[in-house]
Design a protein around this motif. Structure first.
Motif, PDB file in Angstrom:
ATOM      1  N   UNK A 177       0.847  -1.191   0.000  1.00  0.00           N
ATOM      2  CA  UNK A 177       0.000   0.000   0.000  1.00  0.00           C
ATOM      3  C   UNK A 177       0.881   1.239   0.000  1.00  0.00           C
ATOM      4  N   UNK A 178       0.759   2.064  -1.038  1.00  0.00           N
ATOM      5  CA  UNK A 178       1.530   3.314  -1.110  1.00  0.00           C
ATOM      6  C   UNK A 178       0.894   4.365  -0.211  1.00  0.00           C
ATOM      7  N   UNK A 179       1.712   5.279   0.263  1.00  0.00           N
ATOM      8  CA  UNK A 179       1.227   6.372   1.108  1.00  0.00           C
ATOM      9  C   UNK A 179       0.694   7.491   0.217  1.00  0.00           C
ATOM     10  N   UNK A 180      -0.618   7.654   0.209  1.00  0.00           N
ATOM     11  CA  UNK A 180      -1.240   8.728  -0.568  1.00  0.00           C
ATOM     12  C   UNK A 180      -1.983   9.708   0.333  1.00  0.00           C
ATOM     13  N   UNK A 181      -1.780   9.606   1.636  1.00  0.00           N
ATOM     14  CA  UNK A 181      -2.581  10.412   2.566  1.00  0.00           C
ATOM     15  C   UNK A 181      -1.816  11.517   3.259  1.00  0.00           C
ATOM     16  N   UNK A 182      -0.546  11.274   3.612  1.00  0.00           N
ATOM     17  CA  UNK A 182       0.202  12.283   4.353  1.00  0.00           C
ATOM     18  C   UNK A 182       1.694  12.017   4.193  1.00  0.00           C
ATOM     19  N   UNK A 183       2.483  13.096   4.104  1.00  0.00           N
ATOM     20  CA  UNK A 183       3.932  12.942   4.136  1.00  0.00           C
ATOM     21  C   UNK A 183       4.398  12.837   5.585  1.00  0.00           C
ATOM     22  N   UNK A 184       5.398  12.037   5.794  1.00  0.00           N
ATOM     23  CA  UNK A 184       5.934  11.892   7.150  1.00  0.00           C
ATOM     24  C   UNK A 184       6.550  13.208   7.611  1.00  0.00           C
ATOM     25  N   UNK A 185       6.033  13.803   8.727  1.00  0.00           N
ATOM     26  CA  UNK A 185       6.634  15.051   9.222  1.00  0.00           C
ATOM     27  C   UNK A 185       8.016  14.781   9.817  1.00  0.00           C
ATOM     28  N   UNK A 186       8.959  15.669   9.500  1.00  0.00           N
ATOM     29  CA  UNK A 186      10.348  15.467   9.932  1.00  0.00           C
ATOM     30  C   UNK A 186      10.858  16.567  10.854  1.00  0.00           C
ATOM     31  N   UNK A 187      10.189  17.722  10.889  1.00  0.00           N
ATOM     32  CA  UNK A 187      10.544  18.785  11.833  1.00  0.00           C
ATOM     33  C   UNK A 187       9.250  19.341  12.430  1.00  0.00           C
ATOM     34  N   UNK A 188       9.390  20.084  13.505  1.00  0.00           N
ATOM     35  CA  UNK A 188       8.221  20.641  14.185  1.00  0.00           C
ATOM     36  C   UNK A 188       7.386  21.476  13.225  1.00  0.00           C
ATOM     37  N   UNK A 189       6.079  21.315  13.329  1.00  0.00           N
ATOM     38  CA  UNK A 189       5.148  22.114  12.549  1.00  0.00           C
ATOM     39  C   UNK A 189       4.651  21.438  11.293  1.00  0.00           C
ATOM     40  N   UNK A 190       5.377  20.443  10.793  1.00  0.00           N
ATOM     41  CA  UNK A 190       4.980  19.796   9.541  1.00  0.00           C
ATOM     42  C   UNK A 190       3.756  18.897   9.697  1.00  0.00           C
ATOM     43  N   UNK A 191       3.367  18.610  10.944  1.00  0.00           N
ATOM     44  CA  UNK A 191       2.197  17.760  11.184  1.00  0.00           C
ATOM     45  C   UNK A 191       0.908  18.573  11.292  1.00  0.00           C
ATOM     46  N   UNK A 192       0.913  19.804  10.774  1.00  0.00           N
ATOM     47  CA  UNK A 192      -0.261  20.659  10.834  1.00  0.00           C
ATOM     48  C   UNK A 192      -1.462  19.968  10.171  1.00  0.00           C
ATOM     49  N   UNK A 193      -2.637  20.008  10.807  1.00  0.00           N
ATOM     50  CA  UNK A 193      -3.802  19.309  10.235  1.00  0.00           C
ATOM     51  C   UNK A 193      -4.285  19.883   8.912  1.00  0.00           C
ATOM     52  N   UNK A 194      -3.863  21.097   8.562  1.00  0.00           N
ATOM     53  CA  UNK A 194      -4.279  21.701   7.296  1.00  0.00           C
ATOM     54  C   UNK A 194      -3.383  21.328   6.117  1.00  0.00           C
ATOM     55  N   UNK A 195      -2.360  20.499   6.357  1.00  0.00           N
ATOM     56  CA  UNK A 195      -1.530  20.024   5.250  1.00  0.00           C
ATOM     57  C   UNK A 195      -2.387  19.151   4.336  1.00  0.00           C
ATOM     58  N   UNK A 196      -2.459  19.517   3.065  1.00  0.00           N
ATOM     59  CA  UNK A 196      -3.289  18.781   2.117  1.00  0.00           C
ATOM     60  C   UNK A 196      -2.586  17.492   1.709  1.00  0.00           C
ATOM     61  N   UNK A 197      -3.356  16.419   1.588  1.00  0.00           N
ATOM     62  CA  UNK A 197      -2.787  15.141   1.157  1.00  0.00           C
ATOM     63  C   UNK A 197      -2.141  15.290  -0.214  1.00  0.00           C
ATOM     64  N   UNK A 198      -1.078  14.543  -0.491  1.00  0.00           N
ATOM     65  CA  UNK A 198      -0.435  14.641  -1.803  1.00  0.00           C
ATOM     66  C   UNK A 198      -1.410  14.287  -2.930  1.00  0.00           C
ATOM     67  N   UNK A 199      -1.492  15.146  -3.942  1.00  0.00           N
ATOM     68  CA  UNK A 199      -2.398  14.907  -5.060  1.00  0.00           C
ATOM     69  C   UNK A 199      -1.953  15.730  -6.255  1.00  0.00           C
ATOM     70  N   UNK A 200      -2.520  15.402  -7.397  1.00  0.00           N
ATOM     71  CA  UNK A 200      -2.316  16.197  -8.610  1.00  0.00           C
ATOM     72  C   UNK A 200      -3.649  16.826  -8.997  1.00  0.00           C
ATOM     73  N   UNK A 201      -3.697  18.148  -8.931  1.00  0.00           N
ATOM     74  CA  UNK A 201      -4.926  18.872  -9.224  1.00  0.00           C
ATOM     75  C   UNK A 201      -5.349  18.650 -10.673  1.00  0.00           C
ATOM     76  N   UNK A 202      -6.643  18.511 -10.889  1.00  0.00           N
ATOM     77  CA  UNK A 202      -7.281  18.298 -12.187  1.00  0.00           C
ATOM     78  C   UNK A 202      -6.962  16.925 -12.780  1.00  0.00           C
ATOM     79  N   UNK A 203      -6.533  15.978 -11.926  1.00  0.00           N
ATOM     80  CA  UNK A 203      -6.439  14.596 -12.369  1.00  0.00           C
ATOM     81  C   UNK A 203      -7.825  14.086 -12.728  1.00  0.00           C
ATOM     82  N   UNK A 204      -7.871  13.096 -13.623  1.00  0.00           N
ATOM     83  CA  UNK A 204      -9.117  12.389 -13.827  1.00  0.00           C
ATOM     84  C   UNK A 204      -9.523  11.668 -12.559  1.00  0.00           C
ATOM     85  N   UNK A 205     -10.802  11.450 -12.399  1.00  0.00           N
ATOM     86  CA  UNK A 205     -11.342  10.789 -11.216  1.00  0.00           C
ATOM     87  C   UNK A 205     -11.826   9.400 -11.604  1.00  0.00           C
ATOM     88  N   UNK A 206     -11.532   8.418 -10.738  1.00  0.00           N
ATOM     89  CA  UNK A 206     -11.985   7.063 -11.004  1.00  0.00           C
ATOM     90  C   UNK A 206     -10.953   6.045 -10.581  1.00  0.00           C
TER      91      UNK A 206
END
Length: 775
Positions: A177-206
């Protein structure tokens, strides 16, 4: 800054862009929503302060010059070339370096990167309010927020994207299973809940599944190589690495060649090369868990409102129409880390990939399509959601004292995929300090001769949405009155030397600005000296690149024909590796790219110096001979590559060559006229006639119908490559037509594009040759 100055209560009203203009030349935008009723207040203040209202000349100038309103001589003081400092006059170009502070820029960046601020988010909207509040407090004559409603895409938080390897014998058996939900935080602050999951905008859906094919960078030539090897894509998902071309072009090419879906990853060869900097947080390279987000949009501006500003009530096409036209991918696309990419690439069997396709993951890269274990397949599911959201551009102006209708624009985008330590907030931090410097100058009574316009764009990351919608909204105003657009996307992503891209008209002002700016590296006296060392031949000027696309200069130059530039402090031979990842933070900038923020200051001084040269010099400081040299060199290079092929099709370059000769001769003659005029005190009419030619020169290359199949791009000298939007293409109409002719043999279109190019070069020559009143 504690809170926004403006109320969220918005009212619809007409907006004037340049309030000190006389009624017959007042500038009005299309109806749009504005966030606060500041305009009337500032207009009344302008009257009290003696701004030019109702007439196009100062009364005292008319009286001074014996009432000769038709040819007034404007004094140097009126143009803002000097500022009072310590009771004495000082050239404003020298004063700005004293006023601008690296510490202020550092503090700006720290504030801007506290939390993520993706386009359309509450945080990004609040930053718009805070910038507007700042600029208003600095004494700007007008500060407006322009709102546009555009189509954005985000990960679906209730149904995140899925990418895994499954058993083909038992589809429910997930092997990896690849990680498509969150990048591993490595320094303080990177675990902010507003960090958007990795994605490509305007990708096809399906959802889709299939075998896996490795296609290197996903370029046209990469796909063609596999076609020559009889590789069939139709039952497979493709995997490509980031780099070389725009990710949106990778997706459209994958779709064109029949791939069911696309996976994009950052290979360590490009983002954490062996022998280079250690991975973050120990160095500036990308860690193996880092993931690059990014847009796949190849439409300029809002995808639903082409050629129209995305204001309330305007016609919007259906999204399906965009897909049916092949402008956006219909296949699902997902970015992953190189740690996860190893799991996919290591399983691919088939022929070994060519040597130059081998990356630096510790495996042998094979092409596929079969897995080494024939019982496994890849499953990809993209559930991104589409939503119409309001984006907000902040536009601030300091009106000119002599030619308030002429505009010099400086712009940077504000939105970031995550924290935006370099992209774009390093630029935003500098722009905020430039606003502060201009405020300090205004306190002395200083005012530029021409109007300065500061622009904070929204939604650039989604494909230049904010700047494109604004230029479409004010296209007639800008076409008539804008002298230049000066862009900073990322101010600093390295510390070796400045990197410049520009239209040739601005080369002289760029070289002058870098020669006047102290180098952050004490080994060199000026930024120019450092730049020349890294990027030039002794005795020659350092190289200035051409403009492709990928940032907010695009609609100004390539749609409207406004002379433009884009630049940043960079490191030799590298691009910053944490680009669009969660690790693009203040921590990364402060520890690896610009520890004392002196490189940011240098960028700010150069940026404002260029703007002030244009805004405070009565006779515009453009050099047309640079354009002639560029044109001659480009035609020679084009002929060397293509003349033989063209002659085989009975197509000659005679008209193009004679047009360039005519243009070169016109440039030489007009430059002599300019140089002669600079030694004289010109009357306003004489100056206007010369300046109008300089302003019109870039517009001469605009073809209203646009390039073949790319009507937004109208500049016949500069455009992004048709197969890589990041790269600049010279003579793009001809180049596009020749590319198509190799497949479809439409050489008539090649001949037509050559004629269009030649005729528009003649147009430019005719502008320079037009009768000018003797001086």
């Amino acid at each position: 800054m504690e809170k926004a100055y403006f109320s969220e209560d918005e009212v619809d009203k007409r907006n004037k862009l340049a309030r000190p203009l006389c009624d017959e030349i007042s500038i009005k935008s299309s109806t749009h929503r504005r966030d606060y009723p500041l305009s009337l207040t500032l207009l009344l203040l302008g009257v009290a302060g003696g701004l030019l209202i109702g007439k196009c000349v100062f009364e005292d100038q008319t009286v001074e010059n014996g009432g000769k309103a038709n040819n007034i001589i404007s004094s140097t003081a009126n143009w803002g070339r000097y500022v009072i400092e310590g009771g004495s006059e000082k050239p404003v170009l020298e004063a700005i370096a004293d006023v601008m502070k690296a510490e202020n820029i550092m503090n700006n960046l720290k504030e801007l990167t506290l939390v993520p601020h993706i386009a359309g988010s509450d945080r990004n909207n609040k930053l718009a309010d805070e910038l507007a509040t700042q600029w208003h407090s600095y004494g700007f004559d007008s500060v407006d927020i322009y709102n546009y409603t555009v189509l954005l895409t985000h990960p679906n938080r209730s149904s995140l994207n899925v990418l895994n390897i499954r058993s083909s014998d038992d589809f429910d058996d997930i092997v990896f299973e690849a990680n498509t939900t969150v990048e591993e935080p490595l320094v303080d602050g990177e675990d902010n809940p507003d960090v958007v999951a990795p994605f490509n905008a305007y990708s096809g859906v399906g959802a889709t599944n299939g075998s896996l094919i490795y296609v290197n960078y996903g370029r046209y030539e990469d796909f063609e190589l596999l076609v020559s090897k009889q590789v069939v894509f139709h039952n497979s998902i493709c995997i490509v690495r980031y780099g070389a071309i725009y990710r949106g072009d990778k997706a459209l090419l994958a779709q064109r060649y029949g791939c069911r879906g696309l996976i994009i990853y950052s290979d360590p060869a490009d983002y954490a090369p062996k022998g280079g900097q250690p991975p973050f947080p120990d160095g500036w390279s990308l860690p193996d868990t880092g993931i690059q987000r990014g847009s796949l949009n190849s439409v300029e501006g809002d995808v639903l409102t082409p050629d129209l500003p995305a204001i309330d009530g305007v016609h919007r096409r259906l999204y399906q129409d965009v897909l049916d036209a092949g402008l956006l991918p219909t296949i699902p696309v997902q970015p992953i880390s190189y740690r996860d990419a190893e799991q996919f690439l290591s399983r691919i069997g088939g022929e070994e990939a060519p040597e130059d396709w081998q990356g630096q993951i510790n495996i042998t890269y094979n092409i596929g399509p079969e897995f080494s274990d024939g019982s496994e397949i890849v499953y990809l599911e993209v559930n991104n959601e589409f939503v119409n959201k309001t984006i907000r551009n902040v536009i601030g102006q300091i009106h000119g004292s002599v030619e308030p209708d002429k505009l010099v624009l400086l712009g940077n985008h504000r939105d970031a995929w995550v924290f935006g330590g370099a992209d774009p907030s390093s630029g935003t931090a500098v722009l905020a300090e430039i606003a502060n410097v201009l405020g300090q100058l205004r306190k002395t009574g200083w005012r530029p001769g021409r109007t300065l316009v500061l622009c904070s764009w929204d939604a650039e990351e989604y494909s230049l949405l904010g700047s494109t919608e604004w230029t479409q909204d004010l296209s007639k105003v800008l076409y008539d009155r804008a002298l230049s657009y000066l862009n900073i996307d990322i101010a600093v992503y390295g510390h070796d030397h400045i990197g410049m891209q520009s239209t040739p008209l601005l080369h002289d002002v760029i070289y002058k600005a870098t020669k006047m700016t102290k180098c952050p590296n004490p080994q060199y006296p000026t930024v120019y000296d450092e730049w020349q060392h890294y990027n030039g031949v002794p005795g020659t000027r350092p190289y200035i690149g051409t403009l492709g696309s990928g940032s907010d200069y695009t609609p100004f130059l390539q749609n409207l024909g406004i002379a433009s530039t884009n630049f940043a402090y960079t490191s030799d031979g590298t691009f910053y590796a944490v680009y669009h990842s969660v690790h693009d933070t203040f921590y990364w900038m402060e520890n690896f790219a610009d520890m004392n923020f002196e490189h940011h200051k240098a960028v700010g001084v150069i940026w404002l110096n260029i703007a002030l040269q244009i805004a405070t010099t009565p006779l515009l400081p453009f050099n047309v001979t640079d354009y002639a040299v560029f044109m001659e060199t480009s035609v020679d290079e084009f002929a060397q590559l293509n003349e033989k092929t063209l002659l085989e099709q009975n197509i000659t370059l005679h008209l193009l060559n004679t047009s360039v000769e005519m243009f070169t001769e016109a440039c030489a003659g007009f430059q002599l006229e300019l140089d002669h005029a600079r030694d004289k005190e010109l009357g306003d009419n004489d100056r206007r006639m010369l300046n109008n030619k300089l302003q019109s020169l870039e517009r001469a290359f605009i073809f209203p119908d646009g390039l073949p199949n790319r009507p937004f791009f109208k500049h016949l000298i500069f455009a992004p490559s048709a197969i890589n939007q990041y790269a600049g293409s010279v003579f793009p109409g001809v180049v596009d037509a020749m590319f198509e002719a190799t497949s479809f043999a439409d050489w008539q279109e090649v001949d037509r594009q050559l004629s269009l190019l030649a005729v528009h070069i003649r147009y430019a020559a005719n502008i320079l040759n037009q009768y000018t009143k003797p001086i």
